[in-house]
Design an enzyme around this catalytic site. Structure first.
Site, PDB file in Angstrom:
ATOM      1  N   SER A   1       2.813  -3.902  -3.080  1.00  0.00           N
ATOM      2  CA  SER A   1       3.569  -3.591  -4.290  1.00  0.00           C
ATOM      3  C   SER A   1       4.064  -2.150  -4.239  1.00  0.00           C
ATOM      4  O   SER A   1       3.373  -1.268  -3.728  1.00  0.00           O
ATOM      5  CB  SER A   1       2.675  -3.790  -5.513  1.00  0.00           C
ATOM      6  N   PRO A   2       5.267  -1.887  -4.739  1.00  0.00           N
ATOM      7  CA  PRO A   2       5.767  -0.503  -4.758  1.00  0.00           C
ATOM      8  C   PRO A   2       4.833   0.410  -5.547  1.00  0.00           C
ATOM      9  O   PRO A   2       4.533   0.137  -6.707  1.00  0.00           O
ATOM     10  CB  PRO A   2       7.129  -0.634  -5.455  1.00  0.00           C
TER      11      PRO A   2
ATOM     12  N   CYS B   1       4.316   4.549  -6.198  1.00  0.00           N
ATOM     13  CA  CYS B   1       4.809   5.902  -5.965  1.00  0.00           C
ATOM     14  C   CYS B   1       3.724   6.788  -5.376  1.00  0.00           C
ATOM     15  O   CYS B   1       2.565   6.751  -5.797  1.00  0.00           O
ATOM     16  CB  CYS B   1       5.320   6.503  -7.273  1.00  0.00           C
TER      17      CYS B   1
ATOM     18  N   ALA C   1       9.224   3.037  -5.462  1.00  0.00           N
ATOM     19  CA  ALA C   1      10.548   3.096  -6.074  1.00  0.00           C
ATOM     20  C   ALA C   1      11.350   4.223  -5.425  1.00  0.00           C
ATOM     21  O   ALA C   1      10.927   5.377  -5.414  1.00  0.00           O
ATOM     22  CB  ALA C   1      10.434   3.328  -7.575  1.00  0.00           C
TER      23      ALA C   1
ATOM     24  N   GLN D   1      12.406  -0.908  -2.716  1.00  0.00           N
ATOM     25  CA  GLN D   1      12.680  -1.056  -4.145  1.00  0.00           C
ATOM     26  C   GLN D   1      13.575   0.099  -4.589  1.00  0.00           C
ATOM     27  O   GLN D   1      13.256   1.264  -4.350  1.00  0.00           O
ATOM     28  CB  GLN D   1      11.388  -1.038  -4.969  1.00  0.00           C
TER      29      GLN D   1
ATOM     30  N   TYR E   1      11.986   1.516 -17.281  1.00  0.00           N
ATOM     31  CA  TYR E   1      12.994   2.318 -16.604  1.00  0.00           C
ATOM     32  C   TYR E   1      14.394   1.854 -16.996  1.00  0.00           C
ATOM     33  O   TYR E   1      14.550   0.987 -17.852  1.00  0.00           O
ATOM     34  CB  TYR E   1      12.728   2.318 -15.101  1.00  0.00           C
TER      35      TYR E   1
ATOM     36  N   GLY F   1      -1.111  -3.541  -5.114  1.00  0.00           N
ATOM     37  CA  GLY F   1      -0.794  -2.123  -5.104  1.00  0.00           C
ATOM     38  C   GLY F   1      -2.029  -1.293  -4.840  1.00  0.00           C
ATOM     39  O   GLY F   1      -2.289  -0.857  -3.723  1.00  0.00           O
ATOM     40  N   ARG F   2      -2.843  -1.095  -5.879  1.00  0.00           N
ATOM     41  CA  ARG F   2      -4.040  -0.263  -5.735  1.00  0.00           C
ATOM     42  C   ARG F   2      -5.011  -0.846  -4.713  1.00  0.00           C
ATOM     43  O   ARG F   2      -5.695  -0.107  -4.007  1.00  0.00           O
ATOM     44  CB  ARG F   2      -4.708  -0.098  -7.099  1.00  0.00           C
TER      45      ARG F   2
END
Length: 385
Positions: free
Chosen positions: A50-51, A53, A85, A127, A209, A351-352
């Protein structure tokens, strides 16, 4: 394009027994480790990074941190490795330390990462996003609060002049020329993503966003063609997709991350998402909806627990026939396997979990007794899997 039930039909076969009866032979591989195709792209499993940052860029440029971060997840067995992102304009960054794709130097630096990820057998994905009114903030370890121009920040833009929260500055509302400029910036970033060699493109239209700000009634108070009615509020998204598809090849898949619900009364809802995704399905330009939620209003009340967003992905999938991805606290291999096996989603995004353990896919393959999984030969003698 992928059909949501493709994993059920493509991995089973019927053969004739000695007595003439038809015998169904099922694929022995766990569902999580069966390939899936989107247009011309096939992934080795259903696991996508997963994207997330990293807040480690300078002037939008990727560096060795990004190479090692993304490369390690490719080595670790993820089927799709997606960037964080990547922002289409300097003023669209969440923080001043985020990645960008508004110039060719950034494109060329990302191409180096694409080559390494691809060489490990993963599909490189990117992304693209624009933070809108949630731009110009500090990094998480610096408080994540708004950063003023005096402190290195900048003036933000949005569909309306409504701030994200009471203590946040009001954004500058985009006029029609401004809207066109933002869409063109997205198109040019898409072109650069194609030139860098990415094989999957995801548009970030979630988490409060810019695109989410347009389609949610909580943040859009416009009274022109881009505000008011449902049809007007989704116009910016649809025009953005049109611009992307003009630059993104027909044979490459396009994903879309949506906040399926705002988790706020009077905000964007599941019914709105289903209505939108049916339109996207009819248009045929989006191949998968990455189903997340929230992020547009601090009043949100989210029932967070492992798998809390899986029902969102399942409902969208069942109601629209669109392929979906599930995301959010899916760190247990059995849970991830059940999501795909039960038809709740086509992909599982971590992600995490993948940040904490870049080899999560290889460990999950061992836990689920997967066969024919591609392991890095350099690590085989470790015997840790």
């Amino acid at each position: 394009m992928t059909k949501p039930d493709s994993q059920k039909s493509s991995t089973d076969s019927r053969v004739s027994g000695e007595d003439g009866r038809r015998i169904l032979r099922r694929d022995p591989r766990p569902h999580l480790f069966r390939p899936i195709s989107f247009r011309s792209v096939e992934t080795r499993n259903r696991i996508m990074l997963s994207p997330m940052c990293q807040y480690s860029a300078v002037d939008g440029m990727p560096n060795d941190w990004h190479l090692v971060h993304l490369g390690a997840r490719a080595v670790g067995g993820a089927g799709i490795v997606c960037t964080e992102a990547v922002h289409v304009a300097p003023h669209g960054r969440i923080t001043q330390h985020d990645l960008g794709l508004w110039n060719d130097d950034q494109r060329d630096a990302l191409a180096r990462i694409v080559r390494f990820v691809s060489a490990q057998g993963a599909v490189p994905a990117i992304q693209l996003g624009h933070a809108g009114r949630k731009a110009s903030v500090g990094r998480p370890w610096e408080g994540s609060g708004p950063v003023t121009p005096l402190d290195g920040g900048w003036e933000t833009v949005s569909c309306s002049g409504l701030p994200y929260a009471a203590a946040w500055p009001a954004p500058q509302p985009l006029d029609i020329d401004g809207i066109r400029a933002e869409i063109e910036a997205l198109a040019q970033a898409t072109r650069r993503a194609r030139e860098a060699g990415f094989r999957i493109l995801e548009i970030h239209a979630a988490h409060g966003y810019l695109i989410h700000q347009f389609y949610s009634p909580l943040s859009n108070s416009r009274d022109d063609l881009y505000g008011g009615s449902f049809e007007n509020r989704i116009r910016f998204l649809l025009e953005s997709l049109d611009a992307v598809r003009r630059e993104w090849p027909d044979d490459l898949p396009l994903f879309l991350r949506l906040s399926v619900t705002d988790w706020v009364e009077g905000g964007w809802s599941m019914d709105d998402t289903i209505r939108l995704v049916r339109i996207l399905k009819e248009r045929g330009d989006v191949d998968l909806v990455d189903c997340s939620s929230g992020g547009n209003d601090p009043r949100q009340s989210i029932p967070i627990h492992p798998g809390y967003q899986v029902p969102l992905a399942q409902k969208v999938r069942e109601a629209t026939g669109m392929a979906t991805a599930a995301v959010g606290l899916l760190n247990a291999p059995d849970l991830a396997e059940s999501i795909v096996a039960n038809g709740s989603a086509d992909l599982v995004l971590l992600g995490r979990g993948l940040m904490a353990d870049p080899h999560w896919p290889l460990r999950a393959a061992n836990s689920l007794r997967a066969a024919d999984v591609s392991w890095p030969v350099q690590y085989e003698r470790s015997n840790i899997f």
